[in-house]
Write a protein that holds these residues in place. Structure first.
Motif, PDB file in Angstrom:
ATOM      1  N   GLY A  33      30.528  39.919  57.432  1.00  0.00           N
ATOM      2  CA  GLY A  33      30.372  40.038  56.613  1.00  0.00           C
ATOM      3  C   GLY A  33      29.829  41.222  55.654  1.00  0.00           C
ATOM      4  O   GLY A  33      29.883  42.573  55.832  1.00  0.00           O
ATOM      5  N   GLY A  34      29.012  41.204  54.893  1.00  0.00           N
ATOM      6  CA  GLY A  34      28.864  42.411  53.516  1.00  0.00           C
ATOM      7  C   GLY A  34      29.583  42.120  52.551  1.00  0.00           C
ATOM      8  O   GLY A  34      29.702  41.109  51.952  1.00  0.00           O
ATOM      9  N   GLY A  35      31.001  42.859  52.597  1.00  0.00           N
ATOM     10  CA  GLY A  35      31.925  42.563  51.633  1.00  0.00           C
ATOM     11  C   GLY A  35      32.679  41.898  51.413  1.00  0.00           C
ATOM     12  O   GLY A  35      32.662  41.035  52.467  1.00  0.00           O
ATOM     13  N   ARG A  36      32.877  41.960  50.969  1.00  0.00           N
ATOM     14  CA  ARG A  36      34.156  40.264  50.861  1.00  0.00           C
ATOM     15  C   ARG A  36      35.390  40.833  51.298  1.00  0.00           C
ATOM     16  O   ARG A  36      36.465  39.730  51.522  1.00  0.00           O
ATOM     17  N   ARG A  37      35.867  42.114  51.343  1.00  0.00           N
ATOM     18  CA  ARG A  37      37.128  42.412  52.177  1.00  0.00           C
ATOM     19  C   ARG A  37      36.356  43.017  53.172  1.00  0.00           C
ATOM     20  O   ARG A  37      37.906  42.616  54.110  1.00  0.00           O
ATOM     21  N   ARG A  38      35.409  43.134  53.450  1.00  0.00           N
ATOM     22  CA  ARG A  38      35.549  43.353  55.172  1.00  0.00           C
ATOM     23  C   ARG A  38      36.118  42.326  56.076  1.00  0.00           C
ATOM     24  O   ARG A  38      36.561  43.397  57.193  1.00  0.00           O
ATOM     25  N   PRO A  39      35.877  40.905  56.219  1.00  0.00           N
ATOM     26  CA  PRO A  39      36.165  40.105  57.225  1.00  0.00           C
ATOM     27  C   PRO A  39      37.950  39.924  57.537  1.00  0.00           C
ATOM     28  O   PRO A  39      38.483  40.752  58.344  1.00  0.00           O
ATOM     29  N   ALA A  44      42.733  42.658  60.223  1.00  0.00           N
ATOM     30  CA  ALA A  44      44.310  43.772  60.073  1.00  0.00           C
ATOM     31  C   ALA A  44      43.447  44.304  60.993  1.00  0.00           C
ATOM     32  O   ALA A  44      44.471  44.955  61.313  1.00  0.00           O
ATOM     33  N   GLY A  45      42.809  45.418  61.261  1.00  0.00           N
ATOM     34  CA  GLY A  45      42.416  46.217  62.160  1.00  0.00           C
ATOM     35  C   GLY A  45      42.680  45.976  63.530  1.00  0.00           C
ATOM     36  O   GLY A  45      42.927  46.600  64.887  1.00  0.00           O
ATOM     37  N   LEU A  46      42.623  44.426  63.416  1.00  0.00           N
ATOM     38  CA  LEU A  46      42.243  44.338  65.072  1.00  0.00           C
ATOM     39  C   LEU A  46      43.384  43.319  66.051  1.00  0.00           C
ATOM     40  O   LEU A  46      43.924  44.061  66.787  1.00  0.00           O
ATOM     41  N   VAL A  47      44.727  42.996  64.926  1.00  0.00           N
ATOM     42  CA  VAL A  47      45.698  42.661  64.723  1.00  0.00           C
ATOM     43  C   VAL A  47      46.874  44.102  64.997  1.00  0.00           C
ATOM     44  O   VAL A  47      47.495  44.087  65.780  1.00  0.00           O
ATOM     45  N   THR A  48      46.613  45.170  64.406  1.00  0.00           N
ATOM     46  CA  THR A  48      46.929  46.715  64.071  1.00  0.00           C
ATOM     47  C   THR A  48      46.249  47.149  65.965  1.00  0.00           C
ATOM     48  O   THR A  48      47.362  47.950  66.007  1.00  0.00           O
ATOM     49  N   GLY A 112      34.357  50.647  57.128  1.00  0.00           N
ATOM     50  CA  GLY A 112      34.364  50.464  58.420  1.00  0.00           C
ATOM     51  C   GLY A 112      35.216  49.538  59.102  1.00  0.00           C
ATOM     52  O   GLY A 112      35.461  49.062  59.897  1.00  0.00           O
ATOM     53  N   GLY A 113      35.520  48.267  58.134  1.00  0.00           N
ATOM     54  CA  GLY A 113      35.076  47.355  58.793  1.00  0.00           C
ATOM     55  C   GLY A 113      37.314  47.365  59.434  1.00  0.00           C
ATOM     56  O   GLY A 113      37.261  46.692  60.893  1.00  0.00           O
ATOM     57  N   PHE A 114      38.068  47.883  58.775  1.00  0.00           N
ATOM     58  CA  PHE A 114      39.627  48.233  59.903  1.00  0.00           C
ATOM     59  C   PHE A 114      38.679  48.823  60.825  1.00  0.00           C
ATOM     60  O   PHE A 114      39.321  48.539  62.126  1.00  0.00           O
ATOM     61  N   LEU A 115      38.614  49.778  61.140  1.00  0.00           N
ATOM     62  CA  LEU A 115      38.280  50.691  62.249  1.00  0.00           C
ATOM     63  C   LEU A 115      37.186  49.981  63.038  1.00  0.00           C
ATOM     64  O   LEU A 115      37.604  50.336  64.401  1.00  0.00           O
ATOM     65  N   LEU A 116      36.367  48.967  63.026  1.00  0.00           N
ATOM     66  CA  LEU A 116      36.524  47.936  63.903  1.00  0.00           C
ATOM     67  C   LEU A 116      36.753  46.988  64.591  1.00  0.00           C
ATOM     68  O   LEU A 116      36.972  46.899  65.592  1.00  0.00           O
ATOM     69  N   GLY A 117      37.697  46.813  63.239  1.00  0.00           N
ATOM     70  CA  GLY A 117      39.011  45.803  63.659  1.00  0.00           C
ATOM     71  C   GLY A 117      39.817  46.321  64.951  1.00  0.00           C
ATOM     72  O   GLY A 117      40.230  46.152  65.875  1.00  0.00           O
ATOM     73  N   LEU A 118      40.279  47.869  64.578  1.00  0.00           N
ATOM     74  CA  LEU A 118      41.054  48.714  65.605  1.00  0.00           C
ATOM     75  C   LEU A 118      40.618  48.622  66.888  1.00  0.00           C
ATOM     76  O   LEU A 118      41.007  48.576  68.012  1.00  0.00           O
ATOM     77  N   VAL A 119      39.227  48.538  67.136  1.00  0.00           N
ATOM     78  CA  VAL A 119      38.190  48.987  68.430  1.00  0.00           C
ATOM     79  C   VAL A 119      38.614  47.360  68.993  1.00  0.00           C
ATOM     80  O   VAL A 119      38.481  47.219  70.547  1.00  0.00           O
ATOM     81  N   LEU A 120      38.212  46.102  68.516  1.00  0.00           N
ATOM     82  CA  LEU A 120      37.615  45.208  69.213  1.00  0.00           C
ATOM     83  C   LEU A 120      39.217  44.766  69.536  1.00  0.00           C
ATOM     84  O   LEU A 120      39.955  44.184  70.389  1.00  0.00           O
ATOM     85  N   GLY A 121      39.899  44.751  68.343  1.00  0.00           N
ATOM     86  CA  GLY A 121      41.774  45.407  69.100  1.00  0.00           C
ATOM     87  C   GLY A 121      42.050  45.138  70.811  1.00  0.00           C
ATOM     88  O   GLY A 121      43.032  44.346  71.632  1.00  0.00           O
ATOM     89  N   VAL A 122      41.056  46.493  71.077  1.00  0.00           N
ATOM     90  CA  VAL A 122      41.233  47.216  72.410  1.00  0.00           C
ATOM     91  C   VAL A 122      41.008  45.911  73.278  1.00  0.00           C
ATOM     92  O   VAL A 122      41.338  45.500  74.308  1.00  0.00           O
ATOM     93  N   VAL A 157      50.576  37.719  63.309  1.00  0.00           N
ATOM     94  CA  VAL A 157      50.343  37.613  62.225  1.00  0.00           C
ATOM     95  C   VAL A 157      49.851  35.508  63.121  1.00  0.00           C
ATOM     96  O   VAL A 157      49.037  35.881  62.006  1.00  0.00           O
ATOM     97  N   GLY A 158      50.296  35.004  64.203  1.00  0.00           N
ATOM     98  CA  GLY A 158      49.556  34.307  64.863  1.00  0.00           C
ATOM     99  C   GLY A 158      48.467  34.432  64.746  1.00  0.00           C
ATOM    100  O   GLY A 158      47.545  33.286  64.380  1.00  0.00           O
ATOM    101  N   THR A 159      47.783  35.236  65.168  1.00  0.00           N
ATOM    102  CA  THR A 159      46.182  35.119  65.850  1.00  0.00           C
ATOM    103  C   THR A 159      45.487  35.773  64.112  1.00  0.00           C
ATOM    104  O   THR A 159      44.461  35.371  64.346  1.00  0.00           O
ATOM    105  N   ALA A 160      46.178  36.363  63.763  1.00  0.00           N
ATOM    106  CA  ALA A 160      45.088  36.768  62.232  1.00  0.00           C
ATOM    107  C   ALA A 160      45.903  35.321  60.673  1.00  0.00           C
ATOM    108  O   ALA A 160      44.007  35.427  60.188  1.00  0.00           O
ATOM    109  N   ALA A 161      46.153  34.924  61.986  1.00  0.00           N
ATOM    110  CA  ALA A 161      45.917  33.611  60.676  1.00  0.00           C
ATOM    111  C   ALA A 161      45.198  32.586  61.181  1.00  0.00           C
ATOM    112  O   ALA A 161      43.858  32.372  60.233  1.00  0.00           O
ATOM    113  N   THR A 162      45.113  32.418  62.810  1.00  0.00           N
ATOM    114  CA  THR A 162      43.931  31.876  63.137  1.00  0.00           C
ATOM    115  C   THR A 162      42.347  32.351  63.088  1.00  0.00           C
ATOM    116  O   THR A 162      41.922  31.302  62.585  1.00  0.00           O
ATOM    117  N   LEU A 163      42.390  33.579  62.690  1.00  0.00           N
ATOM    118  CA  LEU A 163      41.147  34.538  62.924  1.00  0.00           C
ATOM    119  C   LEU A 163      40.421  34.305  61.584  1.00  0.00           C
ATOM    120  O   LEU A 163      39.001  33.769  60.990  1.00  0.00           O
TER     121      LEU A 163
END
Length: 164
Positions: A33-39, A44-48, A112-122, A157-163
């Motif tokens: 959390g933090g900003g409203r868009r960060r989650p 988005a980074g995770l699924v990408t 940094g939210g998208f970059l954090l998501g990219l790392v989580l995606g791996v 899309v299925g994973t993102a919708a659930t998360l």
């Protein structure tokens, strides 16, 4: 475009998002959390991240003359090594030593939210189970194409919708 592949990917993504395999990723998504868009950026980074990693892995497997069992054994060896690192502190220290040199910095709430998501995606990629196994098998048989991409997109899309 085959609607069946989209539905299989979508249902697989939803099921994976509800499975216990997602538990290691959830605290990071919840606490990002933090900003409203960060989650949303993290998801988005995770699924990408896992989609690109999976498609790139499938493409590499399609081009390399690797025996089918070699990938499985390499994955098992990596899991064994990581498990050993969790059980034996000294092995864990050796495994994390290269990463301790990475500088840490404070990040603004929505950055940094998208970059954090990219790392989580791996990290999340192995959790995807049967659907991503189908994608990888498609790559191993040399048939990476529109169907593989559609299946991966449905799963994302299925994973993102659930998360979210």
């Amino acid at each position: 475009m085959d609607l069946t592949l989209v539905l299989i990917g979508l249902v697989g993504g939803v099921i994976t998002g509800l499975s216990p395999c997602i538990l290691p990723v959830l605290p990071v998504v919840f606490l990002s959390g933090g900003g409203r868009r960060r989650p949303y950026l993290v998801v988005a980074g995770l699924v990408t991240g896992f989609s690109l990693l999976t498609l790139a892995g499938a493409a590499v497997l399609a081009t390399l003359p690797i025996p089918h069992g070699a990938v499985r054994w390499a994955g098992l060896a990596a899991l064994l090594l990581l498990g050993l690192g969790l059980m034996v502190p000294r092995v864990g220290e050796l495994l994390e030593a290269p990463f301790t040199r990475i500088p840490q910095r404070n990040v603004e709430p929505d950055r940094g939210g998208f970059l954090l998501g990219l790392v989580l995606g791996v990290v999340y990629a192995p959790c995807a189970g049967p659907v991503l196994a189908a994608i990888t098998v498609a790559g191993a048989t040399g048939t990476v194409g529109a169907g593989t991409i559609v299946l991966t997109a449905g799963f994302a899309v299925g994973t993102a919708a659930t998360l979210i």
